[in-house]
Design a protein around this motif. Structure first.
Motif, PDB file in Angstrom:
ATOM      1  N   MET A   1      53.273 -45.394 -27.881  1.00  0.00           N
ATOM      2  CA  MET A   1      52.900 -46.014 -29.162  1.00  0.00           C
ATOM      3  C   MET A   1      52.768 -44.923 -30.212  1.00  0.00           C
ATOM      4  SD  MET A   1      49.509 -48.241 -30.043  1.00  0.00           S
ATOM      5  CE  MET A   1      49.919 -49.390 -28.730  1.00  0.00           C
ATOM      6  N   THR A   2      53.328 -45.178 -31.361  1.00  0.00           N
ATOM      7  CA  THR A   2      53.277 -44.188 -32.421  1.00  0.00           C
ATOM      8  C   THR A   2      51.933 -44.209 -33.114  1.00  0.00           C
ATOM      9  OG1 THR A   2      55.623 -44.516 -32.805  1.00  0.00           O
ATOM     10  CG2 THR A   2      54.411 -43.405 -34.524  1.00  0.00           C
ATOM     11  N   THR A   3      51.380 -43.027 -33.341  1.00  0.00           N
ATOM     12  CA  THR A   3      50.114 -42.941 -34.076  1.00  0.00           C
ATOM     13  C   THR A   3      50.366 -42.265 -35.402  1.00  0.00           C
ATOM     14  OG1 THR A   3      49.623 -40.872 -32.951  1.00  0.00           O
ATOM     15  CG2 THR A   3      48.664 -42.864 -32.026  1.00  0.00           C
ATOM     16  N   PRO A   4      49.799 -42.763 -36.449  1.00  0.00           N
ATOM     17  CA  PRO A   4      50.026 -42.217 -37.777  1.00  0.00           C
ATOM     18  C   PRO A   4      49.394 -40.857 -37.928  1.00  0.00           C
ATOM     19  CG  PRO A   4      48.349 -43.902 -37.879  1.00  0.00           C
ATOM     20  CD  PRO A   4      48.850 -43.897 -36.484  1.00  0.00           C
ATOM     21  N   SER A   5      49.933 -40.080 -38.810  1.00  0.00           N
ATOM     22  CA  SER A   5      49.374 -38.758 -39.078  1.00  0.00           C
ATOM     23  C   SER A   5      48.563 -38.789 -40.350  1.00  0.00           C
ATOM     24  CB  SER A   5      50.505 -37.725 -39.228  1.00  0.00           C
ATOM     25  OG  SER A   5      51.345 -38.079 -40.298  1.00  0.00           O
ATOM     26  N   THR A   6      47.558 -37.967 -40.344  1.00  0.00           N
ATOM     27  CA  THR A   6      46.694 -37.867 -41.519  1.00  0.00           C
ATOM     28  C   THR A   6      47.256 -36.809 -42.446  1.00  0.00           C
ATOM     29  OG1 THR A   6      44.806 -38.453 -40.164  1.00  0.00           O
ATOM     30  CG2 THR A   6      44.354 -37.461 -42.297  1.00  0.00           C
ATOM     31  N   VAL A 255      53.959 -62.716 -32.393  1.00  0.00           N
ATOM     32  CA  VAL A 255      54.248 -61.928 -31.192  1.00  0.00           C
ATOM     33  C   VAL A 255      55.293 -60.857 -31.511  1.00  0.00           C
ATOM     34  CG1 VAL A 255      55.274 -61.998 -28.889  1.00  0.00           C
ATOM     35  CG2 VAL A 255      53.591 -63.727 -29.563  1.00  0.00           C
ATOM     36  N   ALA A 256      56.329 -61.260 -32.251  1.00  0.00           N
ATOM     37  CA  ALA A 256      57.349 -60.286 -32.652  1.00  0.00           C
ATOM     38  C   ALA A 256      56.746 -59.212 -33.548  1.00  0.00           C
ATOM     39  CB  ALA A 256      58.484 -61.002 -33.379  1.00  0.00           C
ATOM     40  N   ALA A 257      55.798 -59.601 -34.404  1.00  0.00           N
ATOM     41  CA  ALA A 257      55.142 -58.628 -35.279  1.00  0.00           C
ATOM     42  C   ALA A 257      54.381 -57.587 -34.465  1.00  0.00           C
ATOM     43  CB  ALA A 257      54.199 -59.347 -36.246  1.00  0.00           C
ATOM     44  N   VAL A 258      53.686 -58.028 -33.420  1.00  0.00           N
ATOM     45  CA  VAL A 258      52.948 -57.095 -32.568  1.00  0.00           C
ATOM     46  C   VAL A 258      53.898 -56.082 -31.942  1.00  0.00           C
ATOM     47  CG1 VAL A 258      51.590 -56.886 -30.455  1.00  0.00           C
ATOM     48  CG2 VAL A 258      51.060 -58.696 -32.098  1.00  0.00           C
ATOM     49  N   ILE A 259      55.045 -56.559 -31.480  1.00  0.00           N
ATOM     50  CA  ILE A 259      56.031 -55.656 -30.864  1.00  0.00           C
ATOM     51  C   ILE A 259      56.524 -54.633 -31.885  1.00  0.00           C
ATOM     52  CG2 ILE A 259      58.319 -55.548 -29.801  1.00  0.00           C
ATOM     53  CD1 ILE A 259      57.773 -58.344 -28.646  1.00  0.00           C
ATOM     54  N   VAL A 260      56.840 -55.106 -33.083  1.00  0.00           N
ATOM     55  CA  VAL A 260      57.318 -54.199 -34.131  1.00  0.00           C
ATOM     56  C   VAL A 260      56.242 -53.184 -34.497  1.00  0.00           C
ATOM     57  CG1 VAL A 260      57.994 -54.077 -36.563  1.00  0.00           C
ATOM     58  CG2 VAL A 260      58.982 -55.834 -35.087  1.00  0.00           C
ATOM     59  N   GLU A 261      54.990 -53.652 -34.617  1.00  0.00           N
ATOM     60  CA  GLU A 261      53.907 -52.773 -35.046  1.00  0.00           C
ATOM     61  C   GLU A 261      53.621 -51.648 -34.058  1.00  0.00           C
ATOM     62  OE1 GLU A 261      52.085 -53.873 -38.513  1.00  0.00           O
ATOM     63  OE2 GLU A 261      54.209 -53.768 -38.021  1.00  0.00           O
ATOM     64  N   THR A 262      53.998 -51.826 -32.798  1.00  0.00           N
ATOM     65  CA  THR A 262      53.784 -50.765 -31.806  1.00  0.00           C
ATOM     66  C   THR A 262      54.874 -49.697 -31.842  1.00  0.00           C
ATOM     67  OG1 THR A 262      54.985 -51.998 -30.083  1.00  0.00           O
ATOM     68  CG2 THR A 262      52.612 -52.365 -30.254  1.00  0.00           C
ATOM     69  N   LYS A 263      55.929 -49.935 -32.628  1.00  0.00           N
ATOM     70  CA  LYS A 263      57.076 -49.022 -32.596  1.00  0.00           C
ATOM     71  C   LYS A 263      57.327 -48.291 -33.909  1.00  0.00           C
ATOM     72  CE  LYS A 263      59.417 -51.819 -29.058  1.00  0.00           C
ATOM     73  NZ  LYS A 263      59.159 -50.840 -27.980  1.00  0.00           N
ATOM     74  N   VAL A 264      56.863 -48.825 -35.022  1.00  0.00           N
ATOM     75  CA  VAL A 264      57.158 -48.197 -36.312  1.00  0.00           C
ATOM     76  C   VAL A 264      56.119 -47.116 -36.627  1.00  0.00           C
ATOM     77  CG1 VAL A 264      58.288 -50.243 -37.228  1.00  0.00           C
ATOM     78  CG2 VAL A 264      55.831 -49.975 -37.536  1.00  0.00           C
ATOM     79  N   PRO A 265      56.510 -46.100 -37.427  1.00  0.00           N
ATOM     80  CA  PRO A 265      55.570 -44.998 -37.708  1.00  0.00           C
ATOM     81  C   PRO A 265      54.417 -45.376 -38.626  1.00  0.00           C
ATOM     82  CG  PRO A 265      57.640 -44.708 -38.913  1.00  0.00           C
ATOM     83  CD  PRO A 265      57.860 -45.843 -37.972  1.00  0.00           C
ATOM     84  N   GLU A 266      54.622 -46.336 -39.522  1.00  0.00           N
ATOM     85  CA  GLU A 266      53.562 -46.738 -40.452  1.00  0.00           C
ATOM     86  C   GLU A 266      53.387 -48.254 -40.410  1.00  0.00           C
ATOM     87  OE1 GLU A 266      51.456 -45.103 -42.003  1.00  0.00           O
ATOM     88  OE2 GLU A 266      52.199 -43.064 -42.264  1.00  0.00           O
ATOM     89  N   PRO A 267      52.774 -48.777 -39.343  1.00  0.00           N
ATOM     90  CA  PRO A 267      52.629 -50.234 -39.224  1.00  0.00           C
ATOM     91  C   PRO A 267      51.668 -50.806 -40.262  1.00  0.00           C
ATOM     92  CG  PRO A 267      51.357 -49.125 -37.524  1.00  0.00           C
ATOM     93  CD  PRO A 267      52.175 -48.063 -38.211  1.00  0.00           C
ATOM     94  N   VAL A 268      51.926 -52.051 -40.664  1.00  0.00           N
ATOM     95  CA  VAL A 268      51.019 -52.742 -41.577  1.00  0.00           C
ATOM     96  C   VAL A 268      49.648 -52.896 -40.922  1.00  0.00           C
ATOM     97  CG1 VAL A 268      50.571 -54.919 -42.791  1.00  0.00           C
ATOM     98  CG2 VAL A 268      52.887 -53.966 -42.734  1.00  0.00           C
ATOM     99  N   VAL A 269      49.646 -53.308 -39.650  1.00  0.00           N
ATOM    100  CA  VAL A 269      48.412 -53.413 -38.864  1.00  0.00           C
ATOM    101  C   VAL A 269      48.550 -52.478 -37.663  1.00  0.00           C
ATOM    102  CG1 VAL A 269      46.886 -54.922 -37.550  1.00  0.00           C
ATOM    103  CG2 VAL A 269      48.080 -55.817 -39.558  1.00  0.00           C
ATOM    104  N   PRO A 270      47.991 -51.275 -37.731  1.00  0.00           N
ATOM    105  CA  PRO A 270      48.107 -50.340 -36.606  1.00  0.00           C
ATOM    106  C   PRO A 270      47.480 -50.918 -35.342  1.00  0.00           C
ATOM    107  CG  PRO A 270      47.321 -49.236 -38.591  1.00  0.00           C
ATOM    108  CD  PRO A 270      47.257 -50.694 -38.862  1.00  0.00           C
ATOM    109  N   MET A 271      48.281 -51.007 -34.284  1.00  0.00           N
ATOM    110  CA  MET A 271      47.780 -51.613 -33.050  1.00  0.00           C
ATOM    111  C   MET A 271      46.714 -50.758 -32.378  1.00  0.00           C
ATOM    112  SD  MET A 271      49.134 -54.606 -32.530  1.00  0.00           S
ATOM    113  CE  MET A 271      48.977 -54.883 -34.299  1.00  0.00           C
ATOM    114  N   TRP A 272      46.694 -49.458 -32.684  1.00  0.00           N
ATOM    115  CA  TRP A 272      45.664 -48.621 -32.061  1.00  0.00           C
ATOM    116  C   TRP A 272      44.260 -48.993 -32.531  1.00  0.00           C
ATOM    117  CZ3 TRP A 272      42.532 -46.008 -35.340  1.00  0.00           C
ATOM    118  CH2 TRP A 272      43.025 -45.647 -36.590  1.00  0.00           C
ATOM    119  N   LEU A 273      44.186 -49.705 -33.668  1.00  0.00           N
ATOM    120  CA  LEU A 273      42.871 -50.163 -34.121  1.00  0.00           C
ATOM    121  C   LEU A 273      42.191 -51.052 -33.080  1.00  0.00           C
ATOM    122  CD1 LEU A 273      43.539 -51.044 -37.877  1.00  0.00           C
ATOM    123  CD2 LEU A 273      42.086 -49.202 -37.015  1.00  0.00           C
ATOM    124  N   PHE A 274      43.001 -51.807 -32.334  1.00  0.00           N
ATOM    125  CA  PHE A 274      42.440 -52.724 -31.353  1.00  0.00           C
ATOM    126  C   PHE A 274      41.993 -52.006 -30.079  1.00  0.00           C
ATOM    127  CE2 PHE A 274      45.063 -55.429 -34.062  1.00  0.00           C
ATOM    128  CZ  PHE A 274      44.151 -56.431 -34.354  1.00  0.00           C
TER     129      PHE A 274
END
Length: 515
Positions: A1-6, A255-274
């Motif tokens: 899972m991609t994590t954003p950089s600060t 469901v498709a949004a969740v899959i996309v959010e785990t793969k893009v570098p700057e997700p609208v809703v970062p899945m790591w928040l959960f």
């Protein structure tokens, strides 16, 4: 899972209390009119539909369009605030809201009205989300409690007072329903001027990678589910093929949004928040708080106007104990949190008071003394004031400022989503309960205007008695908020805006583990 950089940012300037209050005055003014736009038209809807030649479907969509746009756009505004300068975004949201409000006031058809209301919801979503993000960008969590209290007061006051202000405008000779849209324009213009003169934020240099697919799927999925909840039971049966198709499409898109959010570098809703315990528990608690907040406006209005035969203006005045309890507790708890650095005791007390207040409201009927109902409302309002914004504060204290937009808007988004869906479903429950109390007859509300006095009295009594069942369900649901707050780990409020990285981690790793 991609994590954003600060990304590196210039140090945030230290602002005095006076500078912060001045800055917040513009933000909170814009936030107030944005939230007010969702509820102020409730008493003007019959006149709007009559003048514009609308139908029952149009009646529903004047409200649904704004709620849908506000809810769906909130996480997108939050993410944009993490990627772009925040001040121009606040100004853009304000301009969108002003233009849409003027357009709605001059609408000449139902189609125009619904279109302008949708655009108004987009602007309102930005104003609501960005106000919380800016607060997090200029005030450290330790000091944020006192200012979050102001925001909580504005949030609830605008939600609950909307029907009162709308009723006053509609009943005033020479104004009419157009005034419910125009009244927010000068206030929003003042907000725009104040923000331009007072808002100073550090410059953030960050590579921009917009998540178009994620945004489209989230908006599409949420919109589809909100359309289903808003129209099912009226335009088509709950178990109809249309209903099932909308649910399937909405769930598939999310469901498709969740899959996309785990793969893009700057997700609208970062899945790591959960993965953050505080975030998950705060979201659960906020969703129920959203039902209580929106329900307080909708069902209390019905209780006083339908069940007790008060005028719209009087009904609004009778909800003032709720607003008073909320404003006082939100402000006082915020001041105490900033002074002592402890926030969980106030969340616990607030959640307990919400459950207590709702349980007591579950005992009311069409003959309960108004002073008794007022005491119950004070308890409920006090609990809401100690809970709503402090849940956002707990989340903001968990993440770094580079992701505070996405985290804050996630809480606001799911609170709004929970409120919209919950209130709609509770409305179905209320209709069924009233039907049972009337011996199985349906269409009681539609028949109220033409019913003879004796039958009208029975209908009003059924509504006054039936709404207590709605509060009973809310009281049971509020236990989720109470349990969630109990399980949240209290992490000391940090005194810096940025979140320091853990010693064993790279400074570039955004998601920090909850201690």
């Amino acid at each position: 899972m991609t994590t954003p950089s600060t990304a590196p940012a210039q140090a945030a300037p230290a602002l005095s209390h006076r500078q912060i209050v001045t800055t917040l005055s513009g933000l909170l003014t814009g936030m107030f009119v944005a939230i007010l736009s969702n509820t102020i038209v409730s008493n003007a809807l019959p006149a709007i539909v009559s003048d514009l030649g609308g139908s029952q479907t149009g009646y529903t969509w004047i409200v649904t369009a704004t709620l849908l746009a506000t809810t769906a756009s909130t996480p997108i505004w939050g993410k944009l605030a993490d990627l772009f300068p925040k001040k121009p975004l606040v100004q853009a949201a304000t301009v969108i809201f002003i233009v849409a409000s003027i357009g709605a006031g001059f609408a000449g058809s139902m189609g125009e009205m619904i279109g302008w209301r949708f655009l108004q919801g987009v602007g309102a979503g930005g104003l609501q989300a960005l106000a919380q993000v800016v607060i997090a960008a200029i005030i450290p969590p330790r000091e944020r409690g006192r200012y979050s209290g102001y925001m909580g007061s504005v949030l609830a006051a605008a939600t609950v007072s909307g029907p009162l202000i709308g009723g006053l405008l509609v009943d005033t000779p020479g104004l009419g329903w157009q005034a419910t849209f125009f009244v927010g324009v000068p206030v929003a213009l003042i907000s725009l001027v104040v923000v331009q003169k007072t808002l100073r934020l550090p410059t953030v240099r960050r590579e921009v990678k917009l998540d178009y697919w994620g945004a489209a799927l989230i908006v599409g999925g949420v919109s589809t589910l909100l359309v289903w909840v808003s129209l099912a039971g009226e335009q088509f049966p709950w178990s109809s093929p249309t209903s099932l198709a909308l649910v399937a499409m909405g769930v598939a898109a999310l469901v498709a949004a969740v899959i996309v959010e785990t793969k893009v570098p700057e997700p609208v809703v970062p899945m790591w928040l959960f993965r953050e315990r505080t975030v998950v528990l705060s979201v659960l608690a906020s969703m129920i708080a959203g039902v209580v907040m929106f329900g307080g406006s909708v069902f209390l209005g019905q209780y006083f106007q339908i069940g007790r035969a008060y005028s719209p203006m009087a009904a609004g005045l009778l909800t003032l104990p709720l607003i008073g309890g909320l404003v006082v507790s939100s402000t006082v708890s915020g001041q105490l949190i900033s002074r002592f650095g402890r926030w969980k005791p106030y969340l616990l007390a607030g959640a307990a008071l919400i459950t207590t207040g709702l349980t007591l409201l579950a005992t009311i009927d069409h003959a309960t003394p108004v002073w008794e109902v007022s005491i119950f409302l004070v308890l409920l309002g006090t609990g809401m004031g100690m809970t709503m914004q402090n849940l956002v504060l707990a989340v903001q204290n968990t993440v770094d400022v580079s992701n505070v937009g996405a985290a804050s808007s996630l809480v606001a988004f799911l609170r709004s989503m929970g409120g919209t869906v919950g209130v709609t479903l509770l409305g179905v429950v209320l209709d069924d309960r009233v039907s049972q109390l009337l011996g199985g007859s349906t269409g009681a509300l539609q028949a109220l205007g033409t019913a003879p006095p004796a039958q009208a009295g029975l209908i009003r009594a059924a509504y006054g008695d039936g709404i207590s069942f709605v509060f009973l369900i809310c009281a049971a649901a509020s236990l989720v908020t109470l349990v969630s707050v109990i399980l949240i780990r209290e992490v000391p409020l940090r005194t810096t805006i940025e979140k320091a990285p853990a010693p064993a981690e790279s400074p570039d790793l955004a998601p920090a583990r909850t201690r």
